[in-house]
Write a protein that holds these residues in place. Sequence first.
Motif, PDB file in Angstrom:
ATOM      1  N   SER A  23     -36.736 -15.148 -33.782  1.00 18.59           N
ATOM      2  CA  SER A  23     -36.838 -16.502 -34.188  1.00 18.59           C
ATOM      3  C   SER A  23     -36.017 -16.927 -35.113  1.00 18.59           C
ATOM      4  N   GLY A  24     -35.350 -16.084 -35.911  1.00 22.94           N
ATOM      5  CA  GLY A  24     -34.336 -16.296 -36.965  1.00 22.94           C
ATOM      6  C   GLY A  24     -35.105 -16.148 -38.292  1.00 22.94           C
ATOM      7  N   ILE A  25     -36.420 -16.620 -38.190  1.00 22.49           N
ATOM      8  CA  ILE A  25     -37.609 -16.497 -39.488  1.00 22.49           C
ATOM      9  C   ILE A  25     -38.268 -15.468 -39.057  1.00 22.49           C
ATOM     10  N   PRO A  26     -38.028 -14.358 -39.787  1.00 16.82           N
ATOM     11  CA  PRO A  26     -38.759 -12.973 -39.247  1.00 16.82           C
ATOM     12  C   PRO A  26     -40.378 -13.213 -39.563  1.00 16.82           C
ATOM     13  N   LEU A  27     -41.049 -13.535 -38.386  1.00 15.79           N
ATOM     14  CA  LEU A  27     -42.431 -13.979 -38.628  1.00 15.79           C
ATOM     15  C   LEU A  27     -43.227 -12.539 -39.084  1.00 15.79           C
ATOM     16  N   PHE A  28     -42.798 -11.645 -38.510  1.00 18.90           N
ATOM     17  CA  PHE A  28     -43.666 -10.355 -38.632  1.00 18.90           C
ATOM     18  C   PHE A  28     -43.373  -9.896 -40.062  1.00 18.90           C
ATOM     19  N   PRO A  61     -16.041 -12.573 -38.660  1.00 22.94           N
ATOM     20  CA  PRO A  61     -16.858 -11.618 -38.465  1.00 22.94           C
ATOM     21  C   PRO A  61     -17.926 -11.087 -39.777  1.00 22.94           C
ATOM     22  N   ASN A  62     -17.349 -11.141 -40.715  1.00 20.27           N
ATOM     23  CA  ASN A  62     -18.005 -10.750 -42.128  1.00 20.27           C
ATOM     24  C   ASN A  62     -19.264 -11.604 -42.158  1.00 20.27           C
ATOM     25  N   LEU A  63     -19.098 -12.815 -42.014  1.00 20.22           N
ATOM     26  CA  LEU A  63     -20.246 -13.882 -42.193  1.00 20.22           C
ATOM     27  C   LEU A  63     -21.176 -13.517 -41.281  1.00 20.22           C
ATOM     28  N   PHE A  64     -20.810 -13.393 -40.046  1.00 21.36           N
ATOM     29  CA  PHE A  64     -21.657 -12.896 -38.902  1.00 21.36           C
ATOM     30  C   PHE A  64     -22.564 -11.596 -39.250  1.00 21.36           C
ATOM     31  N   TYR A  65     -21.728 -10.714 -39.664  1.00 20.47           N
ATOM     32  CA  TYR A  65     -22.468  -9.350 -39.791  1.00 20.47           C
ATOM     33  C   TYR A  65     -23.588  -9.513 -40.852  1.00 20.47           C
ATOM     34  N   LEU A  66     -23.240 -10.176 -41.896  1.00 17.33           N
ATOM     35  CA  LEU A  66     -24.144 -10.373 -42.838  1.00 17.33           C
ATOM     36  C   LEU A  66     -25.168 -11.300 -42.646  1.00 17.33           C
ATOM     37  N   PHE A  67     -25.150 -12.534 -42.353  1.00 20.19           N
ATOM     38  CA  PHE A  67     -25.841 -13.311 -42.169  1.00 20.19           C
ATOM     39  C   PHE A  67     -26.452 -13.988 -40.721  1.00 20.19           C
ATOM     40  N   SER A  68     -25.893 -13.236 -39.762  1.00 21.29           N
ATOM     41  CA  SER A  68     -26.561 -13.846 -38.328  1.00 21.29           C
ATOM     42  C   SER A  68     -27.833 -13.518 -37.830  1.00 21.29           C
ATOM     43  N   LYS A  69     -28.619 -13.076 -38.948  1.00 21.05           N
ATOM     44  CA  LYS A  69     -30.196 -12.688 -38.569  1.00 21.05           C
ATOM     45  C   LYS A  69     -30.894 -14.115 -38.498  1.00 21.05           C
ATOM     46  N   VAL A  70     -30.354 -14.598 -39.435  1.00 21.69           N
ATOM     47  CA  VAL A  70     -31.254 -16.045 -39.641  1.00 21.69           C
ATOM     48  C   VAL A  70     -30.727 -17.155 -38.736  1.00 21.69           C
ATOM     49  N   VAL A  71     -29.761 -16.886 -38.015  1.00 19.28           N
ATOM     50  CA  VAL A  71     -29.874 -17.943 -36.810  1.00 19.28           C
ATOM     51  C   VAL A  71     -30.634 -17.511 -35.565  1.00 19.28           C
ATOM     52  N   PRO A  72     -31.539 -18.339 -35.230  1.00 21.23           N
ATOM     53  CA  PRO A  72     -32.639 -18.063 -33.975  1.00 21.23           C
ATOM     54  C   PRO A  72     -31.771 -17.958 -32.759  1.00 21.23           C
ATOM     55  N   VAL A  73     -32.223 -16.599 -32.158  1.00 18.20           N
ATOM     56  CA  VAL A  73     -31.880 -16.053 -30.936  1.00 18.20           C
ATOM     57  C   VAL A  73     -30.469 -15.601 -31.061  1.00 18.20           C
ATOM     58  N   SER A 107     -42.291 -22.776 -40.503  1.00 21.11           N
ATOM     59  CA  SER A 107     -41.331 -21.804 -39.929  1.00 21.11           C
ATOM     60  C   SER A 107     -40.449 -22.500 -39.065  1.00 21.11           C
ATOM     61  N   LYS A 108     -40.623 -23.580 -38.229  1.00 18.06           N
ATOM     62  CA  LYS A 108     -39.753 -24.158 -37.375  1.00 18.06           C
ATOM     63  C   LYS A 108     -38.657 -25.102 -38.467  1.00 18.06           C
ATOM     64  N   ILE A 109     -39.072 -25.652 -39.343  1.00 19.31           N
ATOM     65  CA  ILE A 109     -38.219 -26.287 -40.365  1.00 19.31           C
ATOM     66  C   ILE A 109     -37.503 -25.374 -41.007  1.00 19.31           C
ATOM     67  N   LEU A 110     -37.749 -24.258 -41.507  1.00 18.38           N
ATOM     68  CA  LEU A 110     -37.209 -23.259 -41.841  1.00 18.38           C
ATOM     69  C   LEU A 110     -36.227 -22.735 -40.997  1.00 18.38           C
ATOM     70  N   ALA A 111     -36.415 -22.336 -39.788  1.00 18.10           N
ATOM     71  CA  ALA A 111     -35.475 -22.085 -39.069  1.00 18.10           C
ATOM     72  C   ALA A 111     -34.311 -22.949 -38.715  1.00 18.10           C
TER      73      ALA A 111
END
Length: 187
Positions: free
Chosen positions: A18-23, A95-107, A156-160
């Motif tokens: 989801s980009g927002i780690p609900l779990f 790539p450095n931005l993607f390595y560090l912060f890609s998790k917050v981009v949903p899917v 969570s949707k707004i945050l994502a």
Amino acid sequence: MRDYGYLFVFLGSVIDQSGIPLFIVAGGILVAAGMLKVLPVILLSLLALVSTDILFVFLGEYLSNILRGNYSQRKATIWLKRFLISGTEVFFTSPNLFYLFSKVVPVIGKYVPIFTGFSSSQRVRAIALFTVGDIIYAIVFLFGGIFLGDLFMKHSKILAIGTTAIFLSVFFIVRALVKKRIEKIAK
């Protein structure tokens, strides 16, 4: 939840797209409720995130080996090659931005390790940077869940959407600055 809460956080973190780690946020809420302890939740979250990243880097490398030289005209093969090539091109812009912060981009965040494996980037460096990004991601959202859990779940949707917008804004700004710098050096 006391008996299976840690398993819930671990498995949920492995499959969450989801980009927002609900779990992880849910783990924080359970910590705030006194049902789980902070250290095991953070360690299991990190284990799930890092192991998934490593698995996906190797999956990308595997796909690269299979698709290199594969001239099949099957639609699925053509689509997969286009997806991996275009995703890798976007990844290489910063790539450095993607390595560090890609998790917050949903899917999309879950595919960045696959692009890393598909490309010829340095695996050890990439996994180290993914791990740093995972640590930031897990800590921020775990403590967000502890202190602001009900708000995270409610919005969570707004945050994502917001975190995706912030990431893309930073990405395009950095990309434009790098492009200007390269043009300036070329002159």
